[in-house]
Scaffold this motif. Sequence first.
Motif, PDB file in Angstrom:
ATOM      1  N   PHE A   7       1.359  19.963 -27.481  1.00 45.98           N
ATOM      2  CA  PHE A   7       1.615  18.530 -27.327  1.00 45.98           C
ATOM      3  C   PHE A   7       0.870  18.000 -26.099  1.00 45.98           C
ATOM      4  CE2 PHE A   7       4.022  15.314 -24.994  1.00 45.98           C
ATOM      5  CZ  PHE A   7       3.930  14.255 -25.886  1.00 45.98           C
ATOM      6  N   ILE A   8       0.984  18.708 -24.993  1.00 41.90           N
ATOM      7  CA  ILE A   8       0.294  18.271 -23.776  1.00 41.90           C
ATOM      8  C   ILE A   8      -1.208  18.218 -24.014  1.00 41.90           C
ATOM      9  CG2 ILE A   8      -0.267  18.918 -21.394  1.00 41.90           C
ATOM     10  CD1 ILE A   8       2.639  20.079 -21.237  1.00 41.90           C
ATOM     11  N   GLU A   9      -1.733  19.274 -24.606  1.00 37.23           N
ATOM     12  CA  GLU A   9      -3.180  19.363 -24.842  1.00 37.23           C
ATOM     13  C   GLU A   9      -3.667  18.299 -25.828  1.00 37.23           C
ATOM     14  OE1 GLU A   9      -6.135  22.323 -27.258  1.00 37.23           O
ATOM     15  OE2 GLU A   9      -4.498  23.252 -26.162  1.00 37.23           O
ATOM     16  N   ARG A  10      -2.945  18.104 -26.912  1.00 38.34           N
ATOM     17  CA  ARG A  10      -3.437  17.257 -28.002  1.00 38.34           C
ATOM     18  C   ARG A  10      -2.983  15.810 -27.937  1.00 38.34           C
ATOM     19  NH1 ARG A  10      -2.684  21.861 -32.704  1.00 38.34           N
ATOM     20  NH2 ARG A  10      -4.312  23.222 -31.846  1.00 38.34           N
ATOM     21  N   ALA A  11      -1.891  15.532 -27.211  1.00 38.27           N
ATOM     22  CA  ALA A  11      -1.397  14.157 -27.150  1.00 38.27           C
ATOM     23  C   ALA A  11      -1.336  13.606 -25.731  1.00 38.27           C
ATOM     24  CB  ALA A  11      -0.007  14.067 -27.783  1.00 38.27           C
ATOM     25  N   GLY A  12      -1.033  14.450 -24.766  1.00 35.47           N
ATOM     26  CA  GLY A  12      -0.748  13.952 -23.427  1.00 35.47           C
ATOM     27  C   GLY A  12      -1.841  14.075 -22.401  1.00 35.47           C
ATOM     28  N   SER A  13      -3.002  14.566 -22.784  1.00 35.22           N
ATOM     29  CA  SER A  13      -4.055  14.830 -21.805  1.00 35.22           C
ATOM     30  C   SER A  13      -5.181  13.808 -21.784  1.00 35.22           C
ATOM     31  CB  SER A  13      -4.678  16.206 -22.051  1.00 35.22           C
ATOM     32  OG  SER A  13      -3.722  17.208 -21.831  1.00 35.22           O
TER      33      SER A  13
ATOM     34  N   TYR B 168      -6.199  11.055 -19.360  1.00 38.34           N
ATOM     35  CA  TYR B 168      -5.103  10.204 -18.917  1.00 38.34           C
ATOM     36  C   TYR B 168      -4.774  10.561 -17.469  1.00 38.34           C
ATOM     37  CZ  TYR B 168      -4.035   9.288 -23.900  1.00 38.34           C
ATOM     38  OH  TYR B 168      -4.075   8.929 -25.224  1.00 38.34           O
ATOM     39  N   GLN B 169      -4.253   9.585 -16.731  1.00 43.09           N
ATOM     40  CA  GLN B 169      -3.831   9.785 -15.350  1.00 43.09           C
ATOM     41  C   GLN B 169      -2.389   9.299 -15.210  1.00 43.09           C
ATOM     42  OE1 GLN B 169      -6.013  10.834 -12.591  1.00 43.09           O
ATOM     43  NE2 GLN B 169      -7.215  11.497 -14.355  1.00 43.09           N
ATOM     44  N   ILE B 170      -1.677   9.881 -14.254  1.00 46.51           N
ATOM     45  CA  ILE B 170      -0.327   9.424 -13.922  1.00 46.51           C
ATOM     46  C   ILE B 170      -0.288   9.173 -12.418  1.00 46.51           C
ATOM     47  CG2 ILE B 170       2.116  10.078 -13.768  1.00 46.51           C
ATOM     48  CD1 ILE B 170       1.864  11.429 -16.445  1.00 46.51           C
ATOM     49  N   ARG B 171       0.327   8.033 -12.052  1.00 48.99           N
ATOM     50  CA  ARG B 171       0.462   7.666 -10.647  1.00 48.99           C
ATOM     51  C   ARG B 171       1.920   7.305 -10.402  1.00 48.99           C
ATOM     52  NH1 ARG B 171      -3.209   2.825  -9.252  1.00 48.99           N
ATOM     53  NH2 ARG B 171      -1.660   1.735 -10.493  1.00 48.99           N
ATOM     54  N   CYS B 172       2.522   8.005  -9.461  1.00 44.66           N
ATOM     55  CA  CYS B 172       3.934   7.782  -9.144  1.00 44.66           C
ATOM     56  C   CYS B 172       4.044   7.224  -7.728  1.00 44.66           C
ATOM     57  CB  CYS B 172       4.720   9.078  -9.261  1.00 44.66           C
ATOM     58  SG  CYS B 172       4.651   9.812 -10.918  1.00 44.66           S
ATOM     59  N   GLY B 173       4.580   6.029  -7.630  1.00 46.59           N
ATOM     60  CA  GLY B 173       4.732   5.401  -6.321  1.00 46.59           C
ATOM     61  C   GLY B 173       3.394   5.237  -5.623  1.00 46.59           C
ATOM     62  N   THR B 174       3.356   5.673  -4.358  1.00 47.87           N
ATOM     63  CA  THR B 174       2.129   5.545  -3.570  1.00 47.87           C
ATOM     64  C   THR B 174       1.277   6.809  -3.610  1.00 47.87           C
ATOM     65  OG1 THR B 174       3.285   6.240  -1.575  1.00 47.87           O
ATOM     66  CG2 THR B 174       3.185   3.855  -2.012  1.00 47.87           C
TER      67      THR B 174
ATOM     68  N   ALA C  57      -1.307   9.624  -4.941  1.00 49.77           N
ATOM     69  CA  ALA C  57      -2.580   9.525  -5.659  1.00 49.77           C
ATOM     70  C   ALA C  57      -2.372   9.860  -7.137  1.00 49.77           C
ATOM     71  CB  ALA C  57      -3.592  10.487  -5.040  1.00 49.77           C
ATOM     72  N   ALA C  58      -3.179   9.262  -7.969  1.00 52.37           N
ATOM     73  CA  ALA C  58      -3.125   9.554  -9.404  1.00 52.37           C
ATOM     74  C   ALA C  58      -3.573  10.984  -9.644  1.00 52.37           C
ATOM     75  CB  ALA C  58      -4.029   8.587 -10.171  1.00 52.37           C
ATOM     76  N   LEU C  59      -3.000  11.607 -10.657  1.00 50.27           N
ATOM     77  CA  LEU C  59      -3.406  12.951 -11.038  1.00 50.27           C
ATOM     78  C   LEU C  59      -3.511  13.022 -12.550  1.00 50.27           C
ATOM     79  CD1 LEU C  59      -0.542  15.478 -11.082  1.00 50.27           C
ATOM     80  CD2 LEU C  59      -0.112  13.228 -10.202  1.00 50.27           C
ATOM     81  N   PRO C  60      -4.248  14.011 -13.064  1.00 49.43           N
ATOM     82  CA  PRO C  60      -4.350  14.132 -14.520  1.00 49.43           C
ATOM     83  C   PRO C  60      -2.964  14.268 -15.146  1.00 49.43           C
ATOM     84  CG  PRO C  60      -5.954  15.553 -13.446  1.00 49.43           C
ATOM     85  CD  PRO C  60      -5.044  15.024 -12.371  1.00 49.43           C
ATOM     86  N   SER C  61      -2.743  13.542 -16.220  1.00 53.71           N
ATOM     87  CA  SER C  61      -1.426  13.594 -16.866  1.00 53.71           C
ATOM     88  C   SER C  61      -1.076  15.001 -17.325  1.00 53.71           C
ATOM     89  CB  SER C  61      -1.376  12.628 -18.051  1.00 53.71           C
ATOM     90  OG  SER C  61      -2.333  13.001 -19.022  1.00 53.71           O
ATOM     91  N   ALA C  62      -2.075  15.785 -17.715  1.00 54.27           N
ATOM     92  CA  ALA C  62      -1.798  17.155 -18.149  1.00 54.27           C
ATOM     93  C   ALA C  62      -1.126  17.944 -17.029  1.00 54.27           C
ATOM     94  CB  ALA C  62      -3.084  17.849 -18.594  1.00 54.27           C
ATOM     95  N   ASN C  63      -1.563  17.752 -15.795  1.00 54.65           N
ATOM     96  CA  ASN C  63      -0.948  18.450 -14.653  1.00 54.65           C
ATOM     97  C   ASN C  63       0.499  18.005 -14.467  1.00 54.65           C
ATOM     98  OD1 ASN C  63      -3.540  19.385 -14.374  1.00 54.65           O
ATOM     99  ND2 ASN C  63      -3.879  18.536 -12.344  1.00 54.65           N
ATOM    100  N   TRP C  64       0.729  16.701 -14.550  1.00 49.56           N
ATOM    101  CA  TRP C  64       2.079  16.164 -14.383  1.00 49.56           C
ATOM    102  C   TRP C  64       2.995  16.686 -15.483  1.00 49.56           C
ATOM    103  CZ3 TRP C  64       5.843  13.243 -16.699  1.00 49.56           C
ATOM    104  CH2 TRP C  64       6.789  12.636 -15.881  1.00 49.56           C
TER     105      TRP C  64
END
Length: 134
Positions: free
Chosen positions: A81-87, A96-102, A104-111
């Motif tokens: 799922f992470i590899e095929r839908a969330g990355s 994709y990137q995810i940024r939480c609060g202040t 730095a953004a990180l790859p969504s796969a890592n999150w």
Amino acid sequence: MNTRLSAVLFALLALVAAPAQAAPPPQAEREIEQLIAALARSGCQFQRNGSWYDAGQAQAHLRKKYAYLRKRDMVASAEQFIERAGSESSMSGRAYQIRCGTAAALPSANWLRARLNEIRGKPAAKPAAAPPPR
């Protein structure tokens, strides 16, 4: 053989020959649902194709991608799922990137992998220690 009987037999053969849509194993389904719910609760922002979206929009997007993969029997684990839908975007190929609060953004796969480790009760991966001095 009459036409009606031929049609019925053909329809039955088509049903038997159609591939079954297998749902992911129960553990995978639970973990994927927990990942999507964790993103929804996170308050983080989700970037796809250069635009930032709130966690609710990100959840809706990942649910659509998950439904697409399930329909085609293309996801059997949370890792898939992470590899095929969330990355990354399946349209542009951009990560994709995810940024939480202040932070730095990180790859969504890592999150997502970090959340999966939390779900499974595994400690977060620690950076490799430097070798001892000689």
